[in-house]
Motif scaffolding. Structure first.
Motif, PDB file in Angstrom:
ATOM      1  N   LYS B 152    -123.799 -10.832  38.328  1.00 22.92           N
ATOM      2  CA  LYS B 152    -122.425 -10.817  38.842  1.00 22.92           C
ATOM      3  C   LYS B 152    -122.302 -11.694  40.091  1.00 22.92           C
ATOM      4  CE  LYS B 152    -120.309  -7.011  36.684  1.00 22.92           C
ATOM      5  NZ  LYS B 152    -120.156  -7.839  35.472  1.00 22.92           N
ATOM      6  N   ASN B 153    -121.173 -12.348  40.220  1.00 20.61           N
ATOM      7  CA  ASN B 153    -120.834 -13.060  41.454  1.00 20.61           C
ATOM      8  C   ASN B 153    -121.945 -14.015  41.897  1.00 20.61           C
ATOM      9  OD1 ASN B 153    -119.463 -13.789  43.760  1.00 20.61           O
ATOM     10  ND2 ASN B 153    -119.963 -11.906  44.889  1.00 20.61           N
ATOM     11  N   LEU B 154    -122.240 -14.975  41.038  1.00 22.39           N
ATOM     12  CA  LEU B 154    -123.354 -15.896  41.278  1.00 22.39           C
ATOM     13  C   LEU B 154    -123.282 -16.556  42.650  1.00 22.39           C
ATOM     14  CD1 LEU B 154    -124.415 -15.627  38.388  1.00 22.39           C
ATOM     15  CD2 LEU B 154    -124.343 -18.106  38.214  1.00 22.39           C
ATOM     16  N   LEU B 155    -124.307 -16.334  43.462  1.00 25.21           N
ATOM     17  CA  LEU B 155    -124.403 -16.916  44.805  1.00 25.21           C
ATOM     18  C   LEU B 155    -123.099 -16.781  45.587  1.00 25.21           C
ATOM     19  CD1 LEU B 155    -126.409 -20.182  43.949  1.00 25.21           C
ATOM     20  CD2 LEU B 155    -127.292 -17.963  44.687  1.00 25.21           C
ATOM     21  N   GLY B 156    -122.430 -15.668  45.365  1.00 25.53           N
ATOM     22  CA  GLY B 156    -121.203 -15.398  46.104  1.00 25.53           C
ATOM     23  C   GLY B 156    -120.009 -16.240  45.688  1.00 25.53           C
ATOM     24  N   SER B 157    -120.097 -16.871  44.515  1.00 24.90           N
ATOM     25  CA  SER B 157    -119.029 -17.790  44.107  1.00 24.90           C
ATOM     26  C   SER B 157    -117.902 -17.085  43.350  1.00 24.90           C
ATOM     27  CB  SER B 157    -119.610 -18.864  43.186  1.00 24.90           C
ATOM     28  OG  SER B 157    -120.059 -18.252  41.979  1.00 24.90           O
ATOM     29  N   GLY B 158    -118.129 -15.800  42.995  1.00 20.83           N
ATOM     30  CA  GLY B 158    -117.122 -15.093  42.206  1.00 20.83           C
ATOM     31  C   GLY B 158    -117.296 -15.305  40.713  1.00 20.83           C
ATOM     32  N   TYR B 159    -118.270 -16.114  40.338  1.00 16.58           N
ATOM     33  CA  TYR B 159    -118.486 -16.406  38.912  1.00 16.58           C
ATOM     34  C   TYR B 159    -119.578 -15.491  38.358  1.00 16.58           C
ATOM     35  CZ  TYR B 159    -120.076 -19.109  34.862  1.00 16.58           C
ATOM     36  OH  TYR B 159    -120.472 -19.489  33.622  1.00 16.58           O
ATOM     37  N   ASP B 160    -119.270 -14.792  37.232  1.00 15.31           N
ATOM     38  CA  ASP B 160    -120.233 -13.874  36.616  1.00 15.31           C
ATOM     39  C   ASP B 160    -120.871 -14.515  35.388  1.00 15.31           C
ATOM     40  OD1 ASP B 160    -119.266 -12.048  38.433  1.00 15.31           O
ATOM     41  OD2 ASP B 160    -117.970 -11.001  36.979  1.00 15.31           O
ATOM     42  N   LEU B 161    -122.166 -14.305  35.233  1.00 14.76           N
ATOM     43  CA  LEU B 161    -122.850 -14.881  34.068  1.00 14.76           C
ATOM     44  C   LEU B 161    -124.022 -14.026  33.633  1.00 14.76           C
ATOM     45  CD1 LEU B 161    -123.337 -17.188  32.068  1.00 14.76           C
ATOM     46  CD2 LEU B 161    -124.586 -18.397  33.848  1.00 14.76           C
ATOM     47  N   GLU B 162    -123.973 -13.566  32.377  1.00 16.49           N
ATOM     48  CA  GLU B 162    -125.098 -12.843  31.781  1.00 16.49           C
ATOM     49  C   GLU B 162    -125.853 -13.771  30.839  1.00 16.49           C
ATOM     50  OE1 GLU B 162    -127.198 -10.514  31.842  1.00 16.49           O
ATOM     51  OE2 GLU B 162    -126.129  -9.927  33.669  1.00 16.49           O
ATOM     52  N   ILE B 163    -127.144 -13.561  30.726  1.00 22.77           N
ATOM     53  CA  ILE B 163    -127.967 -14.376  29.826  1.00 22.77           C
ATOM     54  C   ILE B 163    -128.736 -13.452  28.882  1.00 22.77           C
ATOM     55  CG2 ILE B 163    -129.944 -15.964  29.679  1.00 22.77           C
ATOM     56  CD1 ILE B 163    -127.540 -17.295  30.901  1.00 22.77           C
ATOM     57  N   THR B 164    -128.695 -13.749  27.594  1.00 19.46           N
ATOM     58  CA  THR B 164    -129.509 -13.014  26.626  1.00 19.46           C
ATOM     59  C   THR B 164    -130.453 -13.987  25.930  1.00 19.46           C
ATOM     60  OG1 THR B 164    -127.800 -11.342  26.232  1.00 19.46           O
ATOM     61  CG2 THR B 164    -129.461 -11.622  24.518  1.00 19.46           C
ATOM     62  N   VAL B 165    -131.716 -13.602  25.882  1.00 16.35           N
ATOM     63  CA  VAL B 165    -132.689 -14.424  25.157  1.00 16.35           C
ATOM     64  C   VAL B 165    -132.890 -13.804  23.782  1.00 16.35           C
ATOM     65  CG1 VAL B 165    -134.975 -15.481  25.220  1.00 16.35           C
ATOM     66  CG2 VAL B 165    -133.814 -14.923  27.366  1.00 16.35           C
ATOM     67  N   TYR B 166    -132.701 -14.598  22.743  1.00 18.26           N
ATOM     68  CA  TYR B 166    -132.708 -14.119  21.368  1.00 18.26           C
ATOM     69  C   TYR B 166    -133.857 -14.750  20.614  1.00 18.26           C
ATOM     70  CZ  TYR B 166    -130.686 -13.093  16.725  1.00 18.26           C
ATOM     71  OH  TYR B 166    -130.454 -12.644  15.447  1.00 18.26           O
ATOM     72  N   ARG B 167    -134.655 -13.937  19.937  1.00 17.18           N
ATOM     73  CA  ARG B 167    -135.779 -14.480  19.166  1.00 17.18           C
ATOM     74  C   ARG B 167    -135.407 -14.668  17.716  1.00 17.18           C
ATOM     75  NH1 ARG B 167    -141.092 -11.223  18.824  1.00 17.18           N
ATOM     76  NH2 ARG B 167    -141.829 -13.070  17.721  1.00 17.18           N
ATOM     77  N   GLY B 168    -135.609 -15.865  17.190  1.00 21.50           N
ATOM     78  CA  GLY B 168    -135.478 -16.105  15.766  1.00 21.50           C
ATOM     79  C   GLY B 168    -136.658 -15.476  15.042  1.00 21.50           C
ATOM     80  N   ALA B 169    -136.796 -15.780  13.740  1.00 18.78           N
ATOM     81  CA  ALA B 169    -137.861 -15.129  12.981  1.00 18.78           C
ATOM     82  C   ALA B 169    -138.471 -16.054  11.941  1.00 18.78           C
ATOM     83  CB  ALA B 169    -137.325 -13.856  12.331  1.00 18.78           C
ATOM     84  N   GLY B 170    -138.487 -17.361  12.252  1.00 14.88           N
ATOM     85  CA  GLY B 170    -139.167 -18.276  11.357  1.00 14.88           C
ATOM     86  C   GLY B 170    -138.253 -18.841  10.294  1.00 14.88           C
ATOM     87  N   ALA B 171    -137.518 -19.887  10.605  1.00 19.10           N
ATOM     88  CA  ALA B 171    -136.668 -20.571   9.641  1.00 19.10           C
ATOM     89  C   ALA B 171    -136.215 -21.870  10.298  1.00 19.10           C
ATOM     90  CB  ALA B 171    -135.458 -19.724   9.243  1.00 19.10           C
ATOM     91  N   TYR B 172    -136.710 -23.000   9.787  1.00 20.14           N
ATOM     92  CA  TYR B 172    -136.370 -24.317  10.358  1.00 20.14           C
ATOM     93  C   TYR B 172    -134.867 -24.532  10.381  1.00 20.14           C
ATOM     94  CZ  TYR B 172    -135.720 -29.462  10.027  1.00 20.14           C
ATOM     95  OH  TYR B 172    -135.316 -30.753  10.184  1.00 20.14           O
ATOM     96  N   ILE B 173    -134.182 -24.048   9.351  1.00 20.77           N
ATOM     97  CA  ILE B 173    -132.760 -24.312   9.231  1.00 20.77           C
ATOM     98  C   ILE B 173    -131.981 -23.716  10.410  1.00 20.77           C
ATOM     99  CG2 ILE B 173    -132.262 -22.292   7.774  1.00 20.77           C
ATOM    100  CD1 ILE B 173    -130.671 -25.827   7.599  1.00 20.77           C
ATOM    101  N   CYS B 174    -132.532 -22.698  11.061  1.00 17.43           N
ATOM    102  CA  CYS B 174    -131.830 -22.086  12.189  1.00 17.43           C
ATOM    103  C   CYS B 174    -131.741 -23.012  13.396  1.00 17.43           C
ATOM    104  CB  CYS B 174    -132.467 -20.751  12.563  1.00 17.43           C
ATOM    105  SG  CYS B 174    -132.172 -19.501  11.310  1.00 17.43           S
ATOM    106  N   GLY B 175    -132.388 -24.177  13.351  1.00 19.00           N
ATOM    107  CA  GLY B 175    -132.182 -25.176  14.395  1.00 19.00           C
ATOM    108  C   GLY B 175    -130.853 -25.893  14.233  1.00 19.00           C
ATOM    109  N   GLU B 176    -130.328 -25.901  13.008  1.00 19.65           N
ATOM    110  CA  GLU B 176    -129.009 -26.498  12.769  1.00 19.65           C
ATOM    111  C   GLU B 176    -127.988 -25.587  13.433  1.00 19.65           C
ATOM    112  OE1 GLU B 176    -125.268 -27.514  11.328  1.00 19.65           O
ATOM    113  OE2 GLU B 176    -126.163 -25.600  10.810  1.00 19.65           O
ATOM    114  N   GLU B 177    -127.060 -26.181  14.179  1.00 18.20           N
ATOM    115  CA  GLU B 177    -126.297 -25.351  15.106  1.00 18.20           C
ATOM    116  C   GLU B 177    -125.474 -24.229  14.473  1.00 18.20           C
ATOM    117  OE1 GLU B 177    -123.875 -27.925  17.444  1.00 18.20           O
ATOM    118  OE2 GLU B 177    -122.685 -28.621  15.756  1.00 18.20           O
ATOM    119  N   THR B 178    -124.889 -24.468  13.319  1.00 18.81           N
ATOM    120  CA  THR B 178    -124.073 -23.384  12.745  1.00 18.81           C
ATOM    121  C   THR B 178    -124.945 -22.310  12.093  1.00 18.81           C
ATOM    122  OG1 THR B 178    -123.726 -24.563  10.647  1.00 18.81           O
ATOM    123  CG2 THR B 178    -122.083 -24.901  12.375  1.00 18.81           C
ATOM    124  N   ALA B 179    -126.103 -22.718  11.545  1.00 21.82           N
ATOM    125  CA  ALA B 179    -127.052 -21.728  11.011  1.00 21.82           C
ATOM    126  C   ALA B 179    -127.571 -20.876  12.156  1.00 21.82           C
ATOM    127  CB  ALA B 179    -128.214 -22.428  10.308  1.00 21.82           C
TER     128      ALA B 179
END
Ligand SMILES: Cc1cc2nc3c(=O)[nH]c(=O)nc-3n(C[C@H](O)[C@H](O)[C@H](O)COP(=O)(O)O)c2cc1C
Ligand code: SF4
Lengths: 155, 433
Positions: B152-179
């Motif tokens: 919340k409130n990044l460096l006092g700027s009022g801007y909020d940002l959450e980050i989630t790290v998501y693990r794939g499971a082995g599929a080359y096609i998932c590098g294509e952006e819509t996949a």
């Protein structure tokens, strides 16, 4: 058995990370597989309940992604990269040696349950070819000698 | 991994053994660019600066990053920036190096990107096999959160940002952006039809931008040093530093950093140490990852940038340079790749699903010595039928190499048919399937 307390609480945490519960499906499956070693039918049913999708959808997801296994692997799951850069640097010799030494083919488990062997596509370590993944770890720059030493060290 | 003569802007922290820690990153001036963006620049100004820098995406297609961000609608309402850390293109291993050795550089660039497009929840999609980089990245996010760079409130700027790290499971096609977006929604990694483009309908149906790991790693230096400074690196319309992945038959495989436009010959013979075996001259080079057309040894006097390689009939792609000496059978090499694409096709489009399987059968036949004269034309005909006729570019990604191997090394394919055997099989090692 499913799932243990620890896994259950990690699943809870995963569900909280997404605006939609279905997004947690891969995370849930990873956690269930980490606990059992593979994905059993009851894991599929459990995952479907947790993220609120049909069982058939989860079954489809499990078969689509190559990292999910439907059968128990060996204690050391050997995943040999077979793609071009590794082939150019001799992964075929390494694989042939593995087959002979373990007495199994790709897709099989040694009778003592110690090793299972599969080939996989490019693992993004082409500069250290030939390489294989053993459970979660990368073993790079393999030679027959280094491979033998590695296998000897694995109980 | 790097060469003494190499430039180090992207890899500048890598000489430190503790390069992945927040402390090390801060000592090298880390997170100054994020602070500057948040405090001194509007999101629009960040987008403009990136546009002016000329930065083109490093994930394969080379689309201008600032322009892509500019497509995102302004105003409130959820929108997403997604980091593509799926890195599965054969011959490519640069993103893994950045993720493992300088996760904060990647994270800082990504955070600035999120601010620029007005995203309050960013997702990092990392391929499932990358367990070590995944853990390192989680640790980095945690460290960054503790210092107020995430949350919340990044460096006092009022801007909020959450980050989630998501693990794939082995599929080359998932590098294509819509996949990738489908996968992130907990589905099969099936590419979507475009349009609509993700900038209109992306993750959860909301406007979304997808960026490669190396792409965002360029952003902190652009914000800190300015678009003019950045634009002077490299060549016109092909600006900035670039990571080149060298593998195959070179003496020193690895990741090398140079400005875009370094000659391919220099990369191979000077920096990667030349050919692995003195008695084995160069035969072929794949300049940009397995999905781009192959070059013959007499075609390597070309500059390694988007436009020069396109003019030479191939592509920079992911800059995965795969070097092959004269021991390699080109039918066999192509068969290896065909098996890869057949395995990785998601199966939605008939030309891709069936075509990749046919490629494998025909190439196996040629390798066994049972090939027919008509097989060469059949391979080319299949490529014509696949290319441009599929939902996503995976179809092209196999059709292009097949066409190039057959045309560039036609005599060798013909030799397989005429002599009814693989001319190099005898010399080949055991274990050859
Ligand atoms: C089959 C296929 C696989 C891809 N794999 C990757 C990948 O592993 N990593 C990546 O960054 N981009 C990959 N891309 C490109 C992405 O679709 C997308 O263009 C890219 O992530 C955009 O980022 P950029 O603009 O920063 O380059 C792939 C594309 C296709 C068609
Ligand atoms: S081209 Fe291939 S990978 Fe892409 S959507 Fe069609 S079948 Fe799937």
């Amino acid at each position: 058995m499913i799932p243990g307390k620890e896994t259950e609480s990690r699943i809870e945490a995963a569900l909280l990370e997404y605006p939609q519960p279905q997004s947690a499906l891969l995370a849930v499956l990873h956690l269930l597989q980490a606990e059992r070693g593979y994905i059993a039918d009851e894991d599929i049913e459990y995952a479907a309940r947790r993220v609120d999708v049909p069982v058939a959808h989860v079954a489809g997801v499990v078969s689509f992604y190559t990292m999910f296994r439907r059968k128990p692997p060996g204690r050391h799951h050997l995943q040999m990269c077979r793609t071009l850069s590794c082939q150019l640097r001799g992964c075929r010799e390494i694989l042939a040696h593995l087959r002979t030494r373990l007495g199994i083919a790709e897709g099989e488990v040694t009778p003592d349950g110690r090793f299972s062997l599969v080939t996989v596509e490019c693992l993004g370590s082409c500069d250290t070819a030939p390489m294989m993944r053993v459970n979660d770890d990368y073993h790079e720059g393999l030679t027959i000698e280094r491979l033998d030493a590695l296998l000897d060290s694995m109980k | 991994m790097t060469d003494g003569r190499a430039q180090t802007l992207l890899l500048k922290n890598l000489h430190r053994s503790d390069s992945a820690t927040l402390e090390a990153y801060l000592q090298g001036g880390g997170y100054r660019a994020l602070a500057r963006a948040l405090k001194e620049m509007t999101p629009e100004q960040v987008v403009e600066e990136v546009k002016a820098s000329g930065l083109r995406g490093r994930g394969g297609a080379g689309f201008p990053t600032g322009m892509k961000w500019g497509f995102m609608p302004k105003g409130p309402g959820p929108k997403y920036l997604v980091l593509n850390a799926d890195e599965s293109e054969p011959g490519t291993f640069k993103d893994r190096l950045l993720l493992e050795r300088d996760p904060h550089l990647v994270l800082e660039g990504f955070l600035i990107g999120c601010y620029a497009v007005g995203c309050h929840h960013g997702f990092i999609y990392i391929r499932g096999e990358f367990v070590r980089p995944y853990r390192i990245l989680l640790q980095a996010v945690q460290e960054a959160r503790a210092r107020g760079y995430v949350g919340k409130n990044l460096l006092g700027s009022g801007y909020d940002l959450e980050i989630t790290v998501y693990r794939g499971a082995g599929a080359y096609i998932c590098g294509e952006e819509t996949a990738l977006l489908e996968s992130l929604e907990g589905k099969l990694g099936h590419p979507r039809l475009k349009p609509p483009f993700p900038a209109q309908v992306g993750l959860y149906g909301k406007p979304t931008s997808v960026n490669n790991v190396e792409t965002v790693a360029n952003v902190p230096m652009i914000v800190e040093m300015g678009a003019n400074w950045y634009g002077n690196i490299g060549r016109p319309k092909n600006t900035g530093p670039k990571l080149f992945c060298l593998s195959g038959h070179v003496r020193r495989p690895g990741v090398y950093e140079f400005p875009l436009g370094i000659p391919l010959r220099e990369l191979i013979y000077q920096h990667a140490g030349g050919m692995l075996r003195d008695d084995r001259p160069l035969k072929a080079v794949v300049p940009g990852g397995s999905s781009v057309p192959v070059l013959r040894a007499d075609q390597i006097d070309v500059l390694m940038d988007f436009d020069s390689l396109a003019a030479a009939g191939t592509l920079l792609g992911s800059a995965g340079v795969i070097v092959m000496d004269d021991s390699v059978c080109m039918v066999d090499a192509l068969l290896n790749l065909a098996r890869f694409y057949a395995h990785e096709s998601c199966g939605q489009c008939t030309p891709c699903r069936e075509g990749t399987g046919w490629y494998v059968q025909i190439l196996e036949r040629l390798e066994r010595g049972a090939g027919r004269k008509s097989d060469l034309d059949l391979l080319l005909d299949l490529s014509d039928r696949i290319q441009g006729n599929t939902i996503c570019p995976l179809g092209d990604a196999v059709a292009m190499p097949v066409r190039s191997y057959v045309t560039q090394f036609r005599e060798e394919f013909e030799e397989h048919v005429a002599t009814r055997r693989c001319p190099r099989a005898a010399a080949a090692a055991p274990g050859r399937a």
